[in-house]
Design an enzyme around this catalytic site. Structure first.
Site, PDB file in Angstrom:
ATOM      1  N   ASN A  45      39.644 113.864  14.866  1.00 18.93           N
ATOM      2  CA  ASN A  45      38.227 113.536  15.026  1.00 18.93           C
ATOM      3  C   ASN A  45      37.853 113.566  16.503  1.00 18.93           C
ATOM      4  O   ASN A  45      38.655 113.221  17.381  1.00 18.93           O
ATOM      5  CB  ASN A  45      37.866 112.198  14.361  1.00 18.93           C
ATOM      6  N   GLU A  47      34.682 112.270  18.797  1.00 19.04           N
ATOM      7  CA  GLU A  47      33.443 111.498  18.820  1.00 19.04           C
ATOM      8  C   GLU A  47      32.600 111.852  20.036  1.00 19.04           C
ATOM      9  O   GLU A  47      33.035 112.596  20.917  1.00 19.04           O
ATOM     10  CB  GLU A  47      33.791 109.997  18.793  1.00 19.04           C
ATOM     11  N   CYS A  56      34.578 115.063  12.074  1.00 13.63           N
ATOM     12  CA  CYS A  56      35.782 114.496  11.458  1.00 13.63           C
ATOM     13  C   CYS A  56      36.975 115.432  11.657  1.00 13.63           C
ATOM     14  O   CYS A  56      36.820 116.655  11.823  1.00 13.63           O
ATOM     15  CB  CYS A  56      35.584 114.313   9.965  1.00 13.63           C
ATOM     16  N   GLU A  58      39.062 116.458   9.429  1.00 12.11           N
ATOM     17  CA  GLU A  58      39.188 117.447   8.351  1.00 12.11           C
ATOM     18  C   GLU A  58      38.352 118.684   8.644  1.00 12.11           C
ATOM     19  O   GLU A  58      38.809 119.817   8.524  1.00 12.11           O
ATOM     20  CB  GLU A  58      38.743 116.841   7.012  1.00 12.11           C
ATOM     21  N   CYS A  89      35.707 111.921   3.988  1.00 12.74           N
ATOM     22  CA  CYS A  89      34.328 111.469   3.786  1.00 12.74           C
ATOM     23  C   CYS A  89      33.569 112.470   2.906  1.00 12.74           C
ATOM     24  O   CYS A  89      34.034 113.587   2.645  1.00 12.74           O
ATOM     25  CB  CYS A  89      33.626 111.279   5.136  1.00 12.74           C
ATOM     26  N   CYS A  92      32.927 115.940   4.438  1.00 15.06           N
ATOM     27  CA  CYS A  92      34.140 116.772   4.473  1.00 15.06           C
ATOM     28  C   CYS A  92      34.509 117.263   3.078  1.00 15.06           C
ATOM     29  O   CYS A  92      34.956 118.395   2.907  1.00 15.06           O
ATOM     30  CB  CYS A  92      35.296 116.004   5.101  1.00 15.06           C
TER      31      CYS A  92
HETATM   32  N1  THU Z   1      36.671 110.181  10.261  1.00 17.57           N
HETATM   33  C1  THU Z   1      37.439 111.295  10.080  1.00 17.57           C
HETATM   34  O1  THU Z   1      37.788 111.993  11.038  1.00 17.57           O
HETATM   35  N2  THU Z   1      37.814 111.618   8.827  1.00 17.57           N
HETATM   36  C2  THU Z   1      37.562 110.868   7.719  1.00 17.57           C
HETATM   37  O2  THU Z   1      37.985 111.226   6.626  1.00 17.57           O
HETATM   38  C3  THU Z   1      36.772 109.631   7.841  1.00 17.57           C
HETATM   39  C4  THU Z   1      36.186 109.363   9.174  1.00 17.57           C
HETATM   40  C5  THU Z   1      36.339 109.781  11.629  1.00 17.57           C
HETATM   41  C6  THU Z   1      34.904 109.919  12.046  1.00 17.57           C
HETATM   42  C7  THU Z   1      34.803 108.878  13.156  1.00 17.57           C
HETATM   43  O3  THU Z   1      35.253 109.451  14.368  1.00 17.57           O
HETATM   44  C8  THU Z   1      35.798 107.814  12.750  1.00 17.57           C
HETATM   45  O4  THU Z   1      36.651 108.407  11.788  1.00 17.57           O
HETATM   46  C9  THU Z   1      35.165 106.571  12.170  1.00 17.57           C
HETATM   47  O5  THU Z   1      34.313 106.884  11.125  1.00 17.57           O
END
Ligand code: THU
Length: 133
Positions: A45, A47, A56, A58, A89, A92
């Site tokens: 991920n 941000e 994300c 994925e 999520c 994704c």
């Molecule tokens: N996140 C992912 O990378 N994958 C997931 O399946 C769920 C959420 C990340 C997004 C964000 O940077 C952090 O997790 C918190 O939501």
């Protein structure tokens, strides 16, 4: 069942987690895909100070695979820290839907737990443009 391919996939996801850029949530995620070409694509991920721009792990891995010219996801591993696993999520899941079959293994791991799914369990009755044709 843990095949060697899945073992490699899981360690690629764990490695990707180390590169996660998550200073806002402090929730680090690593993902890895096995492509139809037999190659592994990983992502973390990433941000942003403008939170909504976050991508994300994925989708990062999927977009790497597509950019490399491969369009089939054969298996997915998602790794987080701590005791509880997470599943991909909703956003994704819809993107996975585009490139994976219903029975695609989705392996969700934390430091101490593992849950195995088939993709169809995570996004049943999904939208696909193909369904409209
Ligand atoms: N996140 C992912 O990378 N994958 C997931 O399946 C769920 C959420 C990340 C997004 C964000 O940077 C952090 O997790 C918190 O939501």
């Amino acid at each position: 069942m843990i095949s060697n391919e899945h073992r490699e996939l899981i360690s690629a996801a764990r490695e990707a987690l180390e590169n996660a850029y998550a200073p806002y949530s402090n929730f680090r995620v690593g993902a890895a895909l096995l492509g139809g070409n037999g190659l592994i694509y990983s992502g973390c991920n990433v941000e942003n100070a403008s939170y909504g721009l976050t991508i994300c792990a994925e989708r990062n891995a999927i977009f790497k695979m597509i950019s490399d010219g491969e369009r089939e996801i054969k298996a997915i591993a998602v790794v987080v820290e701590g005791n509880r696993v997470v599943t991909p999520c909703g956003a994704c899941r819809q993107v996975i839907r585009e490139f994976a079959r219903d029975d695609c293994p989705v392996i969700c791991l934390s430091s101490g737990a593992r849950e195995d799914y088939q993709f169809i369990e995570l996004l049943p009755r999904s939208f696909s443009e193909v369904d409209l044709k």
